[in-house]
Enzyme design. Structure first.
Site, PDB file in Angstrom:
ATOM      1  N   ASP A   1      27.796  53.131  56.336  1.00  0.00           N
ATOM      2  CA  ASP A   1      28.582  51.770  56.274  1.00  0.00           C
ATOM      3  C   ASP A   1      29.482  51.656  57.527  1.00  0.00           C
ATOM      4  O   ASP A   1      30.617  50.840  57.391  1.00  0.00           O
ATOM      5  CB  ASP A   1      29.422  51.432  54.862  1.00  0.00           C
ATOM      6  CG  ASP A   1      29.816  49.943  54.862  1.00  0.00           C
ATOM      7  OD1 ASP A   1      29.336  49.060  55.225  1.00  0.00           O
ATOM      8  OD2 ASP A   1      30.938  49.798  54.344  1.00  0.00           O
TER       9      ASP A   1
ATOM     10  N   GLY B   1      41.552  45.964  49.951  1.00  0.00           N
ATOM     11  CA  GLY B   1      39.892  45.530  50.404  1.00  0.00           C
ATOM     12  C   GLY B   1      39.430  44.935  49.082  1.00  0.00           C
ATOM     13  O   GLY B   1      39.858  44.974  47.800  1.00  0.00           O
ATOM     14  N   LYS B   2      38.384  44.336  49.335  1.00  0.00           N
ATOM     15  CA  LYS B   2      37.231  43.827  48.487  1.00  0.00           C
ATOM     16  C   LYS B   2      36.945  45.108  47.495  1.00  0.00           C
ATOM     17  O   LYS B   2      36.686  44.806  46.260  1.00  0.00           O
ATOM     18  CB  LYS B   2      36.141  43.290  49.238  1.00  0.00           C
ATOM     19  CG  LYS B   2      34.999  42.874  48.177  1.00  0.00           C
ATOM     20  CD  LYS B   2      33.964  41.925  48.721  1.00  0.00           C
ATOM     21  CE  LYS B   2      33.193  43.081  49.664  1.00  0.00           C
ATOM     22  NZ  LYS B   2      32.064  42.351  50.449  1.00  0.00           N
TER      23      LYS B   2
ATOM     24  N   ASN C   1      36.327  50.513  59.505  1.00  0.00           N
ATOM     25  CA  ASN C   1      36.455  51.960  58.743  1.00  0.00           C
ATOM     26  C   ASN C   1      36.407  53.195  59.835  1.00  0.00           C
ATOM     27  O   ASN C   1      35.967  54.265  59.475  1.00  0.00           O
ATOM     28  CB  ASN C   1      35.509  52.163  57.726  1.00  0.00           C
ATOM     29  CG  ASN C   1      34.128  51.710  58.204  1.00  0.00           C
ATOM     30  OD1 ASN C   1      33.663  52.082  59.083  1.00  0.00           O
ATOM     31  ND2 ASN C   1      33.532  51.371  57.084  1.00  0.00           N
TER      32      ASN C   1
ATOM     33  N   ASP D   1      36.374  56.086  54.545  1.00  0.00           N
ATOM     34  CA  ASP D   1      35.472  54.943  53.497  1.00  0.00           C
ATOM     35  C   ASP D   1      34.100  55.445  53.626  1.00  0.00           C
ATOM     36  O   ASP D   1      33.251  55.178  53.982  1.00  0.00           O
ATOM     37  CB  ASP D   1      35.603  53.603  54.081  1.00  0.00           C
ATOM     38  CG  ASP D   1      36.923  52.789  53.451  1.00  0.00           C
ATOM     39  OD1 ASP D   1      37.567  53.353  52.836  1.00  0.00           O
ATOM     40  OD2 ASP D   1      36.916  51.637  53.838  1.00  0.00           O
TER      41      ASP D   1
ATOM     42  N   LYS E   1      47.020  60.923  54.309  1.00  0.00           N
ATOM     43  CA  LYS E   1      47.439  59.633  54.778  1.00  0.00           C
ATOM     44  C   LYS E   1      47.284  59.753  56.360  1.00  0.00           C
ATOM     45  O   LYS E   1      47.871  60.719  57.070  1.00  0.00           O
ATOM     46  CB  LYS E   1      48.879  59.498  54.510  1.00  0.00           C
ATOM     47  CG  LYS E   1      49.355  58.132  55.135  1.00  0.00           C
ATOM     48  CD  LYS E   1      50.803  58.024  54.561  1.00  0.00           C
ATOM     49  CE  LYS E   1      51.415  56.607  55.310  1.00  0.00           C
ATOM     50  NZ  LYS E   1      52.078  56.855  56.598  1.00  0.00           N
TER      51      LYS E   1
ATOM     52  N   GLY F   1      47.087  55.840  62.229  1.00  0.00           N
ATOM     53  CA  GLY F   1      46.355  55.340  63.333  1.00  0.00           C
ATOM     54  C   GLY F   1      46.314  53.802  63.240  1.00  0.00           C
ATOM     55  O   GLY F   1      46.770  53.082  62.279  1.00  0.00           O
TER      56      GLY F   1
END
Length: 302
Positions: free
Chosen positions: A225, A103-104, A230, A242, A186, A189
Site C-alpha cells: 500500500d 485517518g479512515k 505512508n 502503515d 514516535k 518527520g
C-alpha cells in the site's frame, strides 16, 4: 471518531472492565450480544450487569439495540478502553496525549512511556466493513466476522511486519500490541505528500524509498500500500509506515503487489517532480527491487 479515552480508563472500576470484556467475548459469536447472556460472559450478577451497563453506556463505550431483543455491542471507544487498560497494566503506557494523526482506518495518539511513543488504534471495518471484508484476506474464511476482529487482525499483521523488519528496514520500532492497538516509536518527520523537495533532491529521495522497499522484500515482506501518505521524510532518510496490508513474499500475489507499489511511488514523483524524475521501465525496476539489486531509478530510464 477521535476521542481521548484515558479519562474513562481512570474512572472505570474493575467490574466495568469485566462487563466490557463480557460484551467483547459475546461479539465473537454475534454482532449484538443478548442481554440475557451477559451475566455468564462477564461473570457478574444480573443486578451488577444492569448497573454496569448504565455506567458504560453513559460513557459511550457500548451501544444498545432493542429491535428483536435487547442486545449490546462495543463501540470503538469501548474497545479502545480495553486495549489501553491492558497497556497500562503492562506498564507500556503511563499517560495519554494529543492526536498525531486521524485517518479512515486508524487514529494515532502520542502516549507517555519511558519516552514519548505513538499509540495507533486500528479502525478497519467499522465504517466500511463490507469493503474491508472483500479486500483483506484475513477476513475471507470466517462466517461471522465483527469489525473488532478485522481491526485486531490488522493490528496483529502490522505488528508482525514491524517486528520482522525493524531495524533492517526504516520502520517505526514496535513496542507492544493488544487487540486493535499498537504502541510504537514516535517518528519525527514530514509525510511525503506534505514535503516540498528541491528538484535536485527528488530522485535521491525516491531512490531511498525504493531501496527500503528492496530491503523489506529481501526480509520477506511487501508493503502492498505504498503511497505518498505512508512515507516520512527526515533529515537522515525516509521511514515507511502503515503496514497492515503487508503480505509475506511467499504470498501468491506478492510480486504483483510489489510491482503496484513501485508504480505508485514512481508515478507520484513523476507527477509532482516531472523534470528530474525520468520515465522508467517499471517492470525492470520492480524486478531489481525484488532481486535487491536496485541502486538508482536512473538506471531504468527509458
Amino acid at each position: 471518531m477521535v476521542r481521548n479515552v484515558a479519562e474513562d480508563v481512570a474512572a472505570l472500576e474493575q467490574e466495568d472492565f469485566n462487563l466490557l470484556s463480557g460484551v467483547e467475548h459475546g461479539m465473537r459469536f454475534s454482532e449484538w450480544v443478548n442481554r440475557e447472556k451477559l451475566p455468564d460472559f462477564a461473570r457478574l450478577t444480573e443486578e451488577e450487569v444492569d448497573y454496569r451497563l448504565d455506567r458504560v453506556e453513559d460513557r459511550g463505550l457500548v451501544e444498545r439495540q432493542t429491535i428483536q431483543y435487547e442486545g449490546f455491542r462495543l463501540t470503538f471507544e469501548g474497545y479502545d478502553v480495553l486495549a489501553l487498560k491492558a497497556f497500562a497494566e503492562r506498564d507500556t503506557v503511563s499517560g495519554f496525549g494529543a492526536p498525531l494523526g486521524v485517518g479512515k482506518e486508524s487514529d494515532v495518539f502520542e502516549v507517555e512511556s519511558y519516552k514519548p511513543l505513538a499509540l495507533k488504534f486500528h479502525r478497519e471495518g467499522y465504517t466500511n466493513f463490507r469493503e474491508v471484508q472483500k479486500e483483506r484476506d484475513y477476513t475471507s474464511d470466517n462466517d461471522h466476522v465483527s469489525w473488532f476482529y478485522t481491526a485486531r487482525k490488522a493490528a496483529e499483521r502490522e505488528h508482525e511486519a514491524l517486528h520482522s523488519l525493524y531495524p533492517d528496514v526504516n520502520v517505526p520500532r514496535p513496542i507492544d500490541q493488544n487487540r486493535h492497538a499498537i504502541v510504537m516509536e514516535k517518528i519525527d518527520g514530514v509525510e511525503l505528500n506534505r514535503t516540498k523537495l528541491e528538484d535536485a533532491q527528488a530522485v535521491g529521495v525516491l531512490d531511498l524509498i525504493l531501496d527500503e522497499m528492496a530491503t523489506a522484500y529481501d526480509e520477506g515482506f511487501v508493503h502492498a500500500d505504498i503511497s505518498e501518505y505512508n512515507v516520512f521524510v527526515r533529515e537522515d532518510g525516509v521511514v515507511l509506515f502503515d503496514w497492515p496490508q503487508s503480505v509475506p513474499t511467499d504470498h501468491e500475489n506478492a510480486r504483483e503487489l510489489l510491482g503496484r507499489d513501485v508504480r505508485n511511488i514512481v508515478s507520484y514523483f513523476q507527477r509532482k517532480y516531472p523534470n528530474p524524475t525520468p520515465e522508467v521501465d517499471e517492470d525492470a525496476l520492480a524486478d531489481a527491487v525484488a532481486a535487491d539489486t536496485f541502486e538508482t531509478v536512473r538506471d531504468y530510464a527509458e
